[in-house]
Design a protein around this motif. Structure first.
Motif, PDB file in Angstrom:
ATOM      1  N   THR A 196     -27.427  43.707   1.989  1.00  0.00           N
ATOM      2  CA  THR A 196     -26.281  43.033   2.575  1.00  0.00           C
ATOM      3  C   THR A 196     -25.115  43.094   1.611  1.00  0.00           C
ATOM      4  O   THR A 196     -25.298  43.362   0.413  1.00  0.00           O
ATOM      5  CB  THR A 196     -26.608  41.569   2.919  1.00  0.00           C
ATOM      6  N   SER A 197     -23.904  42.859   2.107  1.00  0.00           N
ATOM      7  CA  SER A 197     -22.711  42.732   1.288  1.00  0.00           C
ATOM      8  C   SER A 197     -22.221  41.294   1.365  1.00  0.00           C
ATOM      9  O   SER A 197     -22.229  40.682   2.445  1.00  0.00           O
ATOM     10  CB  SER A 197     -21.601  43.666   1.780  1.00  0.00           C
ATOM     11  N   LEU A 198     -21.775  40.763   0.228  1.00  0.00           N
ATOM     12  CA  LEU A 198     -21.307  39.381   0.172  1.00  0.00           C
ATOM     13  C   LEU A 198     -19.944  39.324  -0.509  1.00  0.00           C
ATOM     14  O   LEU A 198     -19.704  40.022  -1.501  1.00  0.00           O
ATOM     15  CB  LEU A 198     -22.297  38.499  -0.593  1.00  0.00           C
ATOM     16  N   SER A 199     -19.070  38.470   0.021  1.00  0.00           N
ATOM     17  CA  SER A 199     -17.765  38.183  -0.557  1.00  0.00           C
ATOM     18  C   SER A 199     -17.685  36.702  -0.871  1.00  0.00           C
ATOM     19  O   SER A 199     -18.459  35.895  -0.315  1.00  0.00           O
ATOM     20  CB  SER A 199     -16.636  38.574   0.410  1.00  0.00           C
ATOM     21  N   PRO A 200     -16.763  36.267  -1.752  1.00  0.00           N
ATOM     22  CA  PRO A 200     -16.651  34.843  -2.081  1.00  0.00           C
ATOM     23  C   PRO A 200     -16.511  33.978  -0.835  1.00  0.00           C
ATOM     24  O   PRO A 200     -15.895  34.370   0.163  1.00  0.00           O
ATOM     25  CB  PRO A 200     -15.398  34.786  -2.953  1.00  0.00           C
ATOM     26  N   LEU A 201     -17.142  32.807  -0.900  1.00  0.00           N
ATOM     27  CA  LEU A 201     -17.167  31.825   0.190  1.00  0.00           C
ATOM     28  C   LEU A 201     -17.902  32.349   1.420  1.00  0.00           C
ATOM     29  O   LEU A 201     -17.612  31.981   2.564  1.00  0.00           O
ATOM     30  CB  LEU A 201     -15.743  31.389   0.572  1.00  0.00           C
ATOM     31  N   PHE A 202     -18.894  33.236   1.190  1.00  0.00           N
ATOM     32  CA  PHE A 202     -19.657  33.786   2.314  1.00  0.00           C
ATOM     33  C   PHE A 202     -20.375  32.665   3.064  1.00  0.00           C
ATOM     34  O   PHE A 202     -20.734  31.628   2.503  1.00  0.00           O
ATOM     35  CB  PHE A 202     -20.648  34.844   1.840  1.00  0.00           C
ATOM     36  N   GLN A 203     -20.563  32.896   4.347  1.00  0.00           N
ATOM     37  CA  GLN A 203     -21.260  31.965   5.231  1.00  0.00           C
ATOM     38  C   GLN A 203     -22.280  32.748   6.070  1.00  0.00           C
ATOM     39  O   GLN A 203     -22.030  33.901   6.434  1.00  0.00           O
ATOM     40  CB  GLN A 203     -20.259  31.245   6.155  1.00  0.00           C
ATOM     41  N   PRO A 204     -23.410  32.131   6.435  1.00  0.00           N
ATOM     42  CA  PRO A 204     -23.862  30.818   5.948  1.00  0.00           C
ATOM     43  C   PRO A 204     -24.264  30.895   4.491  1.00  0.00           C
ATOM     44  O   PRO A 204     -24.573  31.978   3.986  1.00  0.00           O
ATOM     45  CB  PRO A 204     -25.061  30.511   6.854  1.00  0.00           C
ATOM     46  N   THR A 205     -24.233  29.758   3.834  1.00  0.00           N
ATOM     47  CA  THR A 205     -24.600  29.714   2.426  1.00  0.00           C
ATOM     48  C   THR A 205     -25.679  28.662   2.215  1.00  0.00           C
ATOM     49  O   THR A 205     -25.629  27.601   2.824  1.00  0.00           O
ATOM     50  CB  THR A 205     -23.362  29.419   1.546  1.00  0.00           C
ATOM     51  N   PRO A 206     -26.696  28.918   1.406  1.00  0.00           N
ATOM     52  CA  PRO A 206     -26.937  30.192   0.749  1.00  0.00           C
ATOM     53  C   PRO A 206     -27.408  31.261   1.723  1.00  0.00           C
ATOM     54  O   PRO A 206     -27.926  30.957   2.792  1.00  0.00           O
ATOM     55  CB  PRO A 206     -28.034  29.845  -0.257  1.00  0.00           C
ATOM     56  N   PHE A 207     -27.206  32.526   1.328  1.00  0.00           N
ATOM     57  CA  PHE A 207     -27.785  33.632   2.075  1.00  0.00           C
ATOM     58  C   PHE A 207     -29.288  33.644   1.801  1.00  0.00           C
ATOM     59  O   PHE A 207     -29.715  33.531   0.649  1.00  0.00           O
ATOM     60  CB  PHE A 207     -27.165  34.957   1.613  1.00  0.00           C
ATOM     61  N   THR A 208     -30.114  33.776   2.841  1.00  0.00           N
ATOM     62  CA  THR A 208     -31.567  33.707   2.654  1.00  0.00           C
ATOM     63  C   THR A 208     -32.292  34.784   3.458  1.00  0.00           C
ATOM     64  O   THR A 208     -31.840  35.186   4.537  1.00  0.00           O
ATOM     65  CB  THR A 208     -32.134  32.337   3.089  1.00  0.00           C
ATOM     66  N   ILE A 209     -33.406  35.251   2.921  1.00  0.00           N
ATOM     67  CA  ILE A 209     -34.365  36.062   3.670  1.00  0.00           C
ATOM     68  C   ILE A 209     -35.761  35.643   3.229  1.00  0.00           C
ATOM     69  O   ILE A 209     -35.955  35.177   2.100  1.00  0.00           O
ATOM     70  CB  ILE A 209     -34.195  37.581   3.440  1.00  0.00           C
ATOM     71  N   GLN A 210     -36.743  35.806   4.110  1.00  0.00           N
ATOM     72  CA  GLN A 210     -38.137  35.580   3.738  1.00  0.00           C
ATOM     73  C   GLN A 210     -38.778  36.909   3.375  1.00  0.00           C
ATOM     74  O   GLN A 210     -38.445  37.956   3.941  1.00  0.00           O
ATOM     75  CB  GLN A 210     -38.911  34.918   4.877  1.00  0.00           C
ATOM     76  N   PHE A 211     -39.696  36.892   2.415  1.00  0.00           N
ATOM     77  CA  PHE A 211     -40.288  38.123   1.905  1.00  0.00           C
ATOM     78  C   PHE A 211     -41.727  37.862   1.490  1.00  0.00           C
ATOM     79  O   PHE A 211     -42.188  36.725   1.405  1.00  0.00           O
ATOM     80  CB  PHE A 211     -39.499  38.634   0.693  1.00  0.00           C
ATOM     81  N   ILE A 212     -42.442  38.943   1.227  1.00  0.00           N
ATOM     82  CA  ILE A 212     -43.738  38.898   0.549  1.00  0.00           C
ATOM     83  C   ILE A 212     -43.533  39.570  -0.796  1.00  0.00           C
ATOM     84  O   ILE A 212     -43.168  40.744  -0.865  1.00  0.00           O
ATOM     85  CB  ILE A 212     -44.839  39.619   1.343  1.00  0.00           C
ATOM     86  N   GLY A 213     -43.708  38.833  -1.878  1.00  0.00           N
ATOM     87  CA  GLY A 213     -43.427  39.351  -3.207  1.00  0.00           C
ATOM     88  C   GLY A 213     -44.684  39.786  -3.935  1.00  0.00           C
ATOM     89  O   GLY A 213     -45.770  39.253  -3.712  1.00  0.00           O
ATOM     90  N   GLY A 214     -44.524  40.738  -4.824  1.00  0.00           N
ATOM     91  CA  GLY A 214     -45.637  41.215  -5.623  1.00  0.00           C
ATOM     92  C   GLY A 214     -45.634  42.726  -5.727  1.00  0.00           C
ATOM     93  O   GLY A 214     -44.812  43.411  -5.118  1.00  0.00           O
ATOM     94  N   GLY A 215     -46.543  43.261  -6.513  1.00  0.00           N
ATOM     95  CA  GLY A 215     -46.642  44.699  -6.682  1.00  0.00           C
ATOM     96  C   GLY A 215     -47.655  45.040  -7.752  1.00  0.00           C
ATOM     97  O   GLY A 215     -48.335  44.165  -8.289  1.00  0.00           O
ATOM     98  N   ARG A 216     -47.741  46.323  -8.091  1.00  0.00           N
ATOM     99  CA  ARG A 216     -48.748  46.777  -9.047  1.00  0.00           C
ATOM    100  C   ARG A 216     -48.148  47.129 -10.403  1.00  0.00           C
ATOM    101  O   ARG A 216     -48.838  47.555 -11.308  1.00  0.00           O
ATOM    102  CB  ARG A 216     -49.497  47.979  -8.496  1.00  0.00           C
ATOM    103  N   ASN A 217     -46.823  46.979 -10.563  1.00  0.00           N
ATOM    104  CA  ASN A 217     -46.160  47.393 -11.791  1.00  0.00           C
ATOM    105  C   ASN A 217     -45.876  46.200 -12.700  1.00  0.00           C
ATOM    106  O   ASN A 217     -45.088  45.325 -12.346  1.00  0.00           O
ATOM    107  CB  ASN A 217     -44.834  48.083 -11.456  1.00  0.00           C
TER     108      ASN A 217
END
Length: 416
Positions: A196-217
């Motif tokens: 995504t691209s964000l500029s000052p005073l972006f809405q909605p704030t905070p910007f959020t996404i859900q993820f599954i985190g982790g890896g093999r490195n």
């Protein structure tokens, strides 16, 4: 493969690019078994194998068996609808015919190549099994109690009009014992969850996404610095393009699991965080440079993959921010389970619930928890194979992925 550079300017909308990250889990095996369907005239299991017919019996030597070939072809495998992980471009005739003379308690197929390849196998019963990335860009499939018979194997190239030297490894060991192309966090790869691209005073704030985190490195093997710990995937999980004129920006993670955060900034420097708000990591920048920031959302524990919320804010994240992790999976019963809680195996699970090395029933089973067993949930949830999966600790160093039920039955319930 990502071809753009740090100074590009993505659109204002979130753009999902590259490969889907249904688990993302970059170490996970994908076993897909749909019906043979109309693809018979396109991928032809009856065709002569391009690189030979090979017979194997349990205890074969030398091990692993090693067969050379070329990846690729002119058939777009995804269009055949053989399964979600049946991808890439392959030839009509199989590349290899592997004849198992007896049942194998476990057998692994893994393709190693310098380029991104896929693995497609037609099983003795006519069904299909496919994988894209398991060990770095190497695809692998593990079968348990594999019946005797012919296994037609195609090695696909992920990109069209691409061929590359490849080696098919077959082993009675797991894929972790075979070659890997894991290279560490790579800003040149497409972000798994988009950008995504964000500029000052972006809405909605905070910007959020859900993820599954982790890896093999392991981050510490590739990046120096305080807080540079944990395990991440090769590809960034998300990318954020910051415009000019920010006075302050924060990248942060909320998760009930212990997560880590890695950022490759617009100037190419690496920023890391382990714990900031409790076990939740955050990275703050004052007057940040405009440009692209690649973000990895990792797990503090090796082999763990957990859901979390990645968010971007223009001020120091406060503990009062309220996030809810969505644990729903299409077609599944609602659940009150969550990471950090203890779950009990219900009587509806019959003889018990199996813990697998990955959230796939085709992967290695690591424990059987009978009804009444207590499991500490340390990762997930992941939606796969019409189940909702959690990474569970049975105790005694036994960790595995367990399904909490099906569309009508709960096999796990929260401990009262």
């Amino acid at each position: 493969m990502r071809t753009d550079c740090k100074d590009r300017n993505p659109s204002e909308e979130i753009v999902l690019r590259g490969k889907s990250h249904a688990v993302t889990i970059a170490i996970l095996l994908s076993l897909i078994l749909p019906s043979f369907g109309s693809a018979q005239s396109l991928l032809n299991p009856e065709g002569a194998p391009r690189y030979g017919n090979h017979a194997l019996a349990p205890g074969f030597s030398p091990a692993p068996a090693r067969f050379n070939g070329l990846s690729g072809g002119d058939i777009a495998v995804k269009s055949l609808n053989l399964g979600d992980n049946c991808l890439g471009y392959a030839a009509s005739d199989p590349d290899f015919l592997i004849e198992l003379s007896e049942e194998f308690s476990r057998i692994t197929f893994l393709n190693a190549s310098a380029e991104d390849t896929t693995l497609i196998i037609n099983l003795p019963n006519g069904s299909w099994a496919c994988n894209d990335d398991t060990n770095g860009l190497n695809p692998a499939l593990v079968f348990h109690n594999a019946p005797p018979g012919p296994y037609q194997v195609w090695i696909g190239s992920y990109a069209a009009e691409t061929t590359d030297q490849s080696v098919l490894y077959i082993s009675e060991a797991g894929p972790e014992a075979l070659p890997t192309t894991a290279t560490g966090p790579d800003p040149g790869r497409d972000p798994l969850y988009g950008e995504t691209s964000l500029s000052p005073l972006f809405q909605p704030t905070p910007f959020t996404i859900q993820f599954i985190g982790g890896g093999r490195n392991p981050v510490a093997d590739y990046v120096d610095g305080e807080g540079c710990r944990g395990y991440v995937s090769e590809a960034p999980d998300f990318s954020v393009y910051l415009s000019d004129a920010f006075t302050e920006i924060w990248f942060a993670v909320h998760s009930p699991a212990d997560m880590t955060l890695l950022v490759n900034a617009a100037d190419g420097s690496w920023l890391c965080s382990d714990d900031y708000l409790g076990v939740n990591p955050a990275v703050g920048l004052h007057f940040p440079l405009s440009g692209l920031y690649d973000v990895w959302l990792g797990s503090a524990a090796e082999g763990n993959y957990a859901a979390g919320i990645f968010y971007v804010a223009e001020k120091d994240p406060a503990p009062s921010l309220d996030f809810r992790i969505d644990a729903s999976c299409e077609g599944m019963l609602d659940t009150a389970l969550r990471v950090g809680a203890v779950a009990l195996v219900t009587a509806a699970a019959g003889s018990g619930i199996v813990g697998y090395i990955a959230p796939e029933t085709g992967s290695t089973s690591v424990f059987l928890a009978p009804a009444g067993s207590a499991l500490s949930l340390v990762g997930g949830p992941v939606c796969a194979e019409e189940h909702r999966w959690w990474r569970a600790d049975l105790g005694g160093g036994r960790f595995g992925w367990v399904a909490d039920g099906d569309a009508s039955t709960r096999w796990l319930e929260p401990q009262p």
